[in-house]
Write a protein that holds these residues in place. Sequence first.
Motif, PDB file in Angstrom:
ATOM      1  N   TYR A  35       0.177   4.131  -2.649  1.00 39.45           N
ATOM      2  CA  TYR A  35      -0.117   5.456  -2.105  1.00 39.45           C
ATOM      3  C   TYR A  35       0.768   6.512  -2.759  1.00 39.45           C
ATOM      4  O   TYR A  35       0.290   7.568  -3.206  1.00 39.45           O
ATOM      5  CB  TYR A  35       0.077   5.443  -0.586  1.00 39.45           C
ATOM      6  N   ASP A  46       0.805  -1.223   0.000  1.00 36.79           N
ATOM      7  CA  ASP A  46       0.000   0.000   0.000  1.00 36.79           C
ATOM      8  C   ASP A  46       0.840   1.276   0.000  1.00 36.79           C
ATOM      9  O   ASP A  46       0.392   2.314  -0.480  1.00 36.79           O
ATOM     10  CB  ASP A  46      -0.963   0.020   1.185  1.00 36.79           C
ATOM     11  N   ASP A  47       2.042   1.207   0.529  1.00 35.76           N
ATOM     12  CA  ASP A  47       2.914   2.381   0.530  1.00 35.76           C
ATOM     13  C   ASP A  47       3.322   2.758  -0.895  1.00 35.76           C
ATOM     14  O   ASP A  47       3.353   3.939  -1.249  1.00 35.76           O
ATOM     15  CB  ASP A  47       4.156   2.133   1.381  1.00 35.76           C
ATOM     16  N   SER A  67      -0.010   6.837  -6.609  1.00 33.10           N
ATOM     17  CA  SER A  67      -1.314   7.450  -6.887  1.00 33.10           C
ATOM     18  C   SER A  67      -1.266   8.964  -6.680  1.00 33.10           C
ATOM     19  O   SER A  67      -2.062   9.692  -7.260  1.00 33.10           O
ATOM     20  CB  SER A  67      -2.400   6.829  -6.015  1.00 33.10           C
TER      21      SER A  67
END
Length: 124
Positions: free
Chosen positions: A73, A69-70, A76
């Motif tokens: 994130y 997810d890092d 994005s």
Amino acid sequence: MNGINYYKDIYRKKADLSIDNNNENEKILKSFKYYLSSSLAPTTIYDYVQVTANFLKKINKDYRNIEFDDYTYFLSGLYDTTSSYQILCYSALKKFSKYLKANEFCERDYMQYIERPKFKENIE
């Protein structure tokens, strides 16, 4: 010193300066820079170190705790930048993720699961 060596020396120094400004993950960035130096041009090394330093600063985590997810994130958050810059960031993080996995700092190469951004031409 000829022009090409001078040019390479400037970018090596710039990469070192960008590392010195990131205290928390300084050691891993220096090691990553040496990892890159065997196969990439000084300008590319500088770009990759800059992107990686920005990534670590933005996620505000130790490199050993980075998760899938890092990466998503950070990537994005690049939606309003040029596609060539998005591809540069993707490439830098892909290399960093591969480096972390190869050195057993993390369990997986998370970037292998993230697709490369498409190149979009600016048509005006």
